[in-house]
Design an enzyme around this catalytic site. Structure first.
Site, PDB file in Angstrom:
ATOM      1  N   LYS A 159       1.509  -4.661 -30.187  1.00  0.00           N
ATOM      2  CA  LYS A 159       2.145  -3.491 -30.823  1.00  0.00           C
ATOM      3  C   LYS A 159       3.669  -3.494 -30.725  1.00  0.00           C
ATOM      4  CE  LYS A 159      -2.109  -0.880 -30.040  1.00  0.00           C
ATOM      5  NZ  LYS A 159      -2.682  -0.647 -31.370  1.00  0.00           N
TER       6      LYS A 159
ATOM      7  N   ASP B 208      -4.209  -3.928 -19.318  1.00  0.00           N
ATOM      8  CA  ASP B 208      -4.085  -4.016 -20.771  1.00  0.00           C
ATOM      9  C   ASP B 208      -3.007  -3.018 -21.186  1.00  0.00           C
ATOM     10  OD1 ASP B 208      -6.350  -3.623 -23.621  1.00  0.00           O
ATOM     11  OD2 ASP B 208      -4.167  -3.700 -23.473  1.00  0.00           O
TER      12      ASP B 208
ATOM     13  N   TYR C 105     -10.722   0.407 -24.606  1.00  0.00           N
ATOM     14  CA  TYR C 105     -10.861  -0.574 -25.696  1.00  0.00           C
ATOM     15  C   TYR C 105      -9.808  -1.649 -25.498  1.00  0.00           C
ATOM     16  CZ  TYR C 105     -10.705  -2.529 -30.462  1.00  0.00           C
ATOM     17  OH  TYR C 105     -10.712  -3.370 -31.550  1.00  0.00           O
TER      18      TYR C 105
HETATM   19  P1  KE4 Z   1      -5.188  -5.495 -31.728  1.00  0.00           P
HETATM   20  O1  KE4 Z   1      -6.139  -6.686 -31.706  1.00  0.00           O
HETATM   21  O2  KE4 Z   1      -5.705  -4.396 -32.642  1.00  0.00           O
HETATM   22  O3  KE4 Z   1      -3.739  -5.874 -32.007  1.00  0.00           O
HETATM   23  O4  KE4 Z   1      -5.167  -4.868 -30.257  1.00  0.00           O
HETATM   24  C1  KE4 Z   1      -6.392  -4.523 -29.654  1.00  0.00           C
HETATM   25  C2  KE4 Z   1      -6.118  -3.508 -28.559  1.00  0.00           C
HETATM   26  C3  KE4 Z   1      -6.097  -3.930 -27.249  1.00  0.00           C
HETATM   27  N1  KE4 Z   1      -5.845  -3.062 -26.233  1.00  0.00           N
HETATM   28  C4  KE4 Z   1      -5.594  -1.760 -26.488  1.00  0.00           C
HETATM   29  C5  KE4 Z   1      -5.325  -0.832 -25.343  1.00  0.00           C
HETATM   30  C6  KE4 Z   1      -5.604  -1.277 -27.813  1.00  0.00           C
HETATM   31  O5  KE4 Z   1      -5.378   0.047 -28.054  1.00  0.00           O
HETATM   32  C7  KE4 Z   1      -5.858  -2.158 -28.877  1.00  0.00           C
HETATM   33  C8  KE4 Z   1      -5.915  -1.695 -30.323  1.00  0.00           C
HETATM   34  N2  KE4 Z   1      -5.634  -0.325 -30.554  1.00  0.00           N
HETATM   35  C9  KE4 Z   1      -6.203   0.257 -31.750  1.00  0.00           C
HETATM   36  C10 KE4 Z   1      -5.899   1.749 -31.755  1.00  0.00           C
HETATM   37  N3  KE4 Z   1      -6.692   2.456 -30.819  1.00  0.00           N
HETATM   38  C11 KE4 Z   1      -5.740  -0.436 -32.984  1.00  0.00           C
HETATM   39  C12 KE4 Z   1      -6.075   0.254 -34.282  1.00  0.00           C
HETATM   40  C13 KE4 Z   1      -7.123  -0.494 -35.051  1.00  0.00           C
HETATM   41  O6  KE4 Z   1      -8.089  -0.992 -34.447  1.00  0.00           O
HETATM   42  O7  KE4 Z   1      -6.971  -0.547 -36.298  1.00  0.00           O
END
Ligand code: KE4
Length: 441
Positions: free
Chosen positions: A280, A252, A157
């Site tokens: 993060k 990523d 993801y």
């Molecule tokens: P954000 O757009 O949520 O800041 O990041 C997206 C993203 C990109 N790449 C990786 C590897 C990620 O894990 C994420 C987002 N992680 C999720 C948890 N698996 C965020 C939690 C959520 O969607 O509320």
């Protein structure tokens, strides 16, 4: 009465609780009652908790129930919640104003910090989320190579931009299909989906789409199908395939960046991606993302080059202060990383021992201070094997542990995060709670 709870209310979040009341109203105002789907707790068949506060390794919900937290805001709280160094930096920066829409010194300090700590980062652009970081990195890769297609991996993801909300077509060799309503078939067509830890699935795509692939984007340690480690040779193989095909390799590192060490996964595995994405931890809990890499590539980004990307709050000075404080603390206290790993080992080894004693079929994947407990008895090395996990069993485990005051990812296909604030006390409490019945059928 839950040992860690301060109130009579149970963790069901049912009606009659503050979380329940907040959720009831939220559902009338916000889609699904939450601002991000996983927070709705749908995978664990219960209403969500609404969190009031957090400190160190603990969170307190709207009903005053206190939990040991293993989500850590999905990674940012690596020092523990509400760390004084981060909090004080935010409060100090806020005294000077919240946002100017103009360049600030803090952005230079952050760029200097990131490029000094991550080997393959010569230039970097700040954005506001991991989604923006990956979306922008892909646009730069397309601009730099003049190619349209991208490769991602099933189970990885990278945020919710259209090109990345796709799933494998009928066979892995076919074009991807949208994985969300609203994503056009036309957009999905330029995304190809390979199998994680399967280099042949990638080389076949390069063979079939000679000269068309701009980039391969990968979570160097996958953490969104649960934690799945790269097989020996997988990442170095991706590096070779991309180099040979003139495609860019994008790591990523939104989760792994500054989680697996100061240099992230690329330093741990000794691979130099062409572009890297972060989020993060670099925001210290504030909305921050970043992408960067080789100078020749990043010079493509507007206004230096023809690839447009912008953001009103990109590099926001208060958010930069939080990130700079957290990254600076990690840089000045590198002993944190072996300590985090030791705590994580104690937790996951303990969980595995209890599962074995109880005859529970589960597999634990862990690296550094993240890990996942899969309810399956087969190795988990890609999405297909992860999907064999018993999600109903995970939900029961999650709810039992929540009742014991242990807050974990409300979904099987997520990661557990350990912070520097988790001590042997929290690990012992967690293992005691687990042994009291979490693995009972
Ligand atoms: P954000 O757009 O949520 O800041 O990041 C997206 C993203 C990109 N790449 C990786 C590897 C990620 O894990 C994420 C987002 N992680 C999720 C948890 N698996 C965020 C939690 C959520 O969607 O509320």
């Amino acid at each position: 009465m839950n040992r860690l709870f301060h109130s009579e209310s149970k963790a069901e979040g049912a009606c009659g609780t503050a979380s329940g009341a907040l959720f009831a109203e939220a559902k009338t105002l916000i889609p699904g009652g939450v601002n991000s789907p996983v927070r709705a707790f749908r995978s664990v068949n219960r209403p969500p908790l609404f969190i009031q506060s957090a400190d160190g390794a603990y969170m307190t919900d709207a009903d005053g129930n206190r939990y040991i937290d293993y989500v850590c805001s999905w990674g940012p709280a690596i020092l523990g919640h509400n760390h004084p160094v981060v909090r004080e930096a935010v409060c100090k920066a806020a005294q000077s104003g919240l946002s100017f829409g103009a360049a600030t010194e803090a952005e230079v300090v952050m760029a200097r910090l990131l490029t000094s700590l991550v080997p393959a980062l010569e230039m970097v652009r700040m954005v506001n989320s991991g989604t923006e970081a990956t979306m922008s990195a892909l646009r730069v890769a397309r601009g730099f190579t003049g190619r349209d297609k991208i490769v991602k991996f099933a189970g990885c993801y990278h945020g919710h931009s259209d090109a990345l909300l796709v799933k494998a077509g009928s066979g892995l060799l076919s074009e991807a299909r949208p994985d969300s309503a609203g994503v056009s078939a036309a957009c999905a067509r330029d995304t190809l989906v390979a199998r994680y830890n399967d280099l042949d699935s990638v080389s076949r795509l390069f063979e079939r789409h000679k000269g068309e692939i701009a980039a391969v984007i990968v979570e160097p340690v996958a953490a969104n199908m649960g934690v799945v480690l790269p097989a020996e040779g997988f990442l170095v193989g991706l590096r070779s395939l991309c180099t040979a095909a003139g495609a860019l390799l994008i790591f990523d590192e939104v989760i792994t960046g500054f989680r697996l060490g100061l240099g992230g996964a690329q330093d741990l595995f000794g691979i130099a991606p062409d572009l890297s994405c972060f989020g993060k931890i670099i925001g210290g809990g504030m909305p921050v993302g970043a992408y960067g890499g080789r100078r020749a590539i990043m010079e493509m980004v507007s206004p230096a080059g023809p690839v447009y990307q912008a953001g009103t709050l990109s590099g926001n000075p208060v958010a930069m202060a939080a990130g700079i404080a957290q990254l600076g603390f990690l840089r000045d206290h590198p002993e944190i990383y072996p300590a985090l790993e030791k705590t994580a080992d104690a937790l996951f080894t303990g969980l595995a021992e209890i599962a074995q004693q109880k005859g529970a079929h589960c597999v634990i994947n862990k690296i550094g201070s993240i890990g996942s407990l899969f309810w399956t008895d087969e190795p988990v090395f890609d999405l297909d094997s992860a999907m064999k996990a018993d999600t109903a069993r995970y939900a029961a485990y999650f709810n039992f542990m929540l009742e014991q005051g242990i807050y974990q990812a409300p979904a099987q296909f997520e990661a557990m995060f350990i912070s520097a604030a988790h001590t042997q006390i929290e690990i012992d409490k967690t293992l005691t709670a687990c042994a009291s019945g979490a693995f009972c059928p």
